[in-house]
Design a protein around this motif. Structure first.
Motif, PDB file in Angstrom:
ATOM      1  N   ILE A  80      31.060  67.864  19.609  1.00  0.00           N
ATOM      2  CA  ILE A  80      30.193  69.045  19.548  1.00  0.00           C
ATOM      3  C   ILE A  80      31.017  70.286  19.213  1.00  0.00           C
ATOM      4  N   GLU A  81      32.133  70.469  19.906  1.00  0.00           N
ATOM      5  CA  GLU A  81      32.971  71.645  19.667  1.00  0.00           C
ATOM      6  C   GLU A  81      33.536  71.649  18.253  1.00  0.00           C
ATOM      7  N   GLY A  83      32.267  70.178  15.592  1.00  0.00           N
ATOM      8  CA  GLY A  83      31.182  70.446  14.648  1.00  0.00           C
ATOM      9  C   GLY A  83      30.794  71.916  14.607  1.00  0.00           C
ATOM     10  N   LEU A  84      30.721  72.545  15.779  1.00  0.00           N
ATOM     11  CA  LEU A  84      30.361  73.966  15.840  1.00  0.00           C
ATOM     12  C   LEU A  84      31.471  74.841  15.265  1.00  0.00           C
ATOM     13  N   ASN A  85      32.729  74.461  15.500  1.00  0.00           N
ATOM     14  CA  ASN A  85      33.832  75.196  14.878  1.00  0.00           C
ATOM     15  C   ASN A  85      33.789  75.049  13.363  1.00  0.00           C
ATOM     16  N   LEU A  87      31.131  74.674  11.527  1.00  0.00           N
ATOM     17  CA  LEU A  87      30.059  75.534  11.023  1.00  0.00           C
ATOM     18  C   LEU A  87      30.447  77.009  11.091  1.00  0.00           C
ATOM     19  N   SER A  88      31.166  77.391  12.123  1.00  0.00           N
ATOM     20  CA  SER A  88      31.454  78.815  12.328  1.00  0.00           C
ATOM     21  C   SER A  88      32.496  79.354  11.360  1.00  0.00           C
ATOM     22  N   ILE A 107      33.549  75.428  23.789  1.00  0.00           N
ATOM     23  CA  ILE A 107      32.105  75.677  23.838  1.00  0.00           C
ATOM     24  C   ILE A 107      31.809  77.025  24.502  1.00  0.00           C
ATOM     25  N   LEU A 110      32.161  79.570  21.839  1.00  0.00           N
ATOM     26  CA  LEU A 110      31.131  79.328  20.827  1.00  0.00           C
ATOM     27  C   LEU A 110      29.794  79.890  21.294  1.00  0.00           C
ATOM     28  N   VAL A 111      29.571  79.847  22.596  1.00  0.00           N
ATOM     29  CA  VAL A 111      28.354  80.439  23.173  1.00  0.00           C
ATOM     30  C   VAL A 111      28.472  81.958  23.218  1.00  0.00           C
ATOM     31  N   ALA A 435      24.315  78.557  19.300  1.00  0.00           N
ATOM     32  CA  ALA A 435      24.929  77.840  20.415  1.00  0.00           C
ATOM     33  C   ALA A 435      24.467  78.413  21.757  1.00  0.00           C
ATOM     34  N   SER A 436      24.379  79.741  21.837  1.00  0.00           N
ATOM     35  CA  SER A 436      23.924  80.381  23.071  1.00  0.00           C
ATOM     36  C   SER A 436      22.463  80.055  23.351  1.00  0.00           C
TER      37      SER A 436
END
Length: 498
Positions: A80-81, A83-85, A87-88, A107, A110-111, A435-436
């Motif tokens: 998850i982390e 993938g979000l990194n 995207l960011s 995370i 990311l939030v 994310a938040s």
């Protein structure tokens, strides 16, 4: 029985009993299998748990589940982390994130990705601290503590980048400390100063409960305790994170001096931080320090000072300006609570504990009736729109009360919708990302989890409102008669409707 005999500890061992046996114990406790406690202390378990055996068994079941999903949860969280990194950092370009780099976020960030310190100093939820105005003044103190608590979740390169490049301060070090029972370096903290020379301010920040760490959540749910002599009982799991090596004898488990041969390879948090504080304080006679942390980090922060007091480190503690925790779980019993209040809040208040809404973590261990776990410190309780009040005890102290069930979910929905409009009133800095929003949505299932977000504690540090409860004059030196009088008036408002 031997009830009058001093009891060194009561340790729960979920690994000694099967999952199905624990489930059956929830429904029938006749001829119960109590193999999860040492045989000589079965009587103590019965006396301690009493009518709350259900909560003890429930905590053990949850710990068994966490042990089972530990590795899958870690892998899932890492994916998850990552993938979000991914995207960011990609603005139309194909760039792969590099874990452990200065830009790679957990995370937590990311939030809530805010890094800059707050500049406004119109008023403060905490007292003005004279003598260190350059860093410890007005609202900036609590914002600095919460930001440090949030950054403590990140990797070393991230911490270094923020402390040096964003805050323009001096990093003493970011550390991974040894846990002798878990056989891992899974206690993290970092230290920084206002500047490299002629230091006036030192901050110690402990990392809190990682969202995808089953071991961290297991520690929060552990009801085990150890007797610290006349000080009272303390949470064993948290002490292990600081360097406890014997869960049955605190004198052996927390000796005054760490004489292990391998201590350079596997350093303990308490001893390492204590030595660095000694050195910095000796070299900088004007310097004072604060200890802070969110969640599990808050528990480590207050117990760090507890051990310093236990070891009579008076010269260090005289330079302790404050202990500030956010979403902190309970760390000990009533005796320890009274001891810490006396040492840290008399005559000047130095220990502040912030709780947002129905945050689950400050309400664990689940019941203060079990082993008499209780909070200490000055509780600043914040609800919707970051309105706050001073309380002896937060509402819904044990979380599972049906009295607050509707309020739990109502507040979760309110926080969810408020997150979409807060920035319209307070500015772009309060605009929340996907994310938040997803994290807040977890509040529809478990409201206490969503309320634990560091984002809300950062918002509290910046937006805390007090005028509604006439708290402006409360934050005055303890010697102020008016301030003390107002304190009692505020504390007496126990019938406020939440």
């Amino acid at each position: 029985m031997a009830a009058a005999k001093p009891i060194p500890s009561l340790i729960y061992h979920p690994e000694r009993i099967g999952f199905l046996e624990l489930v059956l114990l929830l429904f029938s406790r006749s001829n119960a299998n109590l193999s999860f406690v040492d045989p000589e202390y079965e009587w103590l378990f019965k006396d301690e748990s009493g009518d709350n055996t259900f909560l003890v068994i429930l905590a053990l079941i949850l710990r068994k589940i966490l042990a089972f999903i530990s590795q899958p949860l870690k892998i899932f969280g890492g994916a998850i982390e990552y993938g979000l990194n991914l995207l960011s950092i990609n603005g139309g370009k194909t760039v792969l994130p590099v874990p452990e780099s200065g830009d790679y976020r957990s995370i937590i960030s990311l939030v809530d990705g805010r890094e800059e310190l707050y500049k406004d100093s119109l008023y403060s939820p905490l007292p003005s601290l004279e003598g260190n105005d350059a860093i410890f003044s007005e609202r900036r103190l609590v914002d600095l503590c919460m930001k440090a608590s949030k950054v403590a979740y990140e990797n070393k390169n991230y911490i270094q980048r923020v402390v040096i490049n964003v805050w323009n301060m001096h990093l003493v070090g970011a550390f991974d400390f040894w846990n002798a029972f878990q056989k891992e370096k899974n206690t993290q903290a970092f230290m920084f100063c206002d500047k490299a020379k002629d230091i006036e301010a030192i901050v110690v920040a402990f990392r809190g409960t990682e969202a995808f760490s089953a071991k961290d959540w297991d520690t929060d749910l552990d009801l085990s305790y150890i007797q610290l002599g006349s000080l009272g009982r303390a949470h064993v799991g948290f002490l292990k994170g600081l360097g406890l090596t014997d869960e049955n004898d605190y004198v052996k488990g927390l000796p005054i001096d760490d004489e292990r041969i391998d201590k350079a390879l596997n350093p303990f948090a308490y001893y390492t931080i204590r030595e660095k504080l000694r050195t910095l304080l000796k070299e900088n006679p004007k310097a004072k320090f604060v200890v802070t942390g969110h969640s599990l980090g808050g528990a480590l922060a207050v117990l760090m000072t507890t051990i310093l007091l236990l070891h009579k480190e008076d010269e260090i503690m005289e330079r302790c300006l404050g202990v500030f925790t956010f979403g902190q779980p309970r760390v000990g019993d009533e005796d320890l609570s009274e001891f810490m209040d006396k040492k840290l809040n008399e005559p000047t208040k130095r220990y502040y504990r912030v709780v947002y809404r129905y945050d689950l973590v400050p309400r664990v261990p689940f019941s203060e009736l079990i082993s008499n776990f209780q909070h200490s410190g000055e509780c600043l309780y914040y609800r919707n729109w970051y309105n706050g009040k001073i309380m002896d005890k937060m509402p819904n102290a044990n979380y599972f009360s049906l009295k607050y069930l509707v309020s739990h979910y109502f507040n979760a929905w309110l926080d969810f919708f408020w997150s979409f409009v807060l920035w319209h009133f307070e500015g772009e800095d309060y605009k929340e990302g996907i994310a938040s929003t997803v994290f807040r949505a977890f509040g529809f299932l478990i409201p206490g989890i969503a309320s634990h977000s560091p984002r809300d504690y950062v918002n509290y540090a910046r937006l805390a409102k007090r005028k509604k409860w006439q708290l402006l004059d409360y934050f005055t030196p303890a010697s102020s008669i008016e301030g003390t009088k107002l304190s009692e008036e505020v504390k007496s408002m126990v019938d406020y409707v939440f």
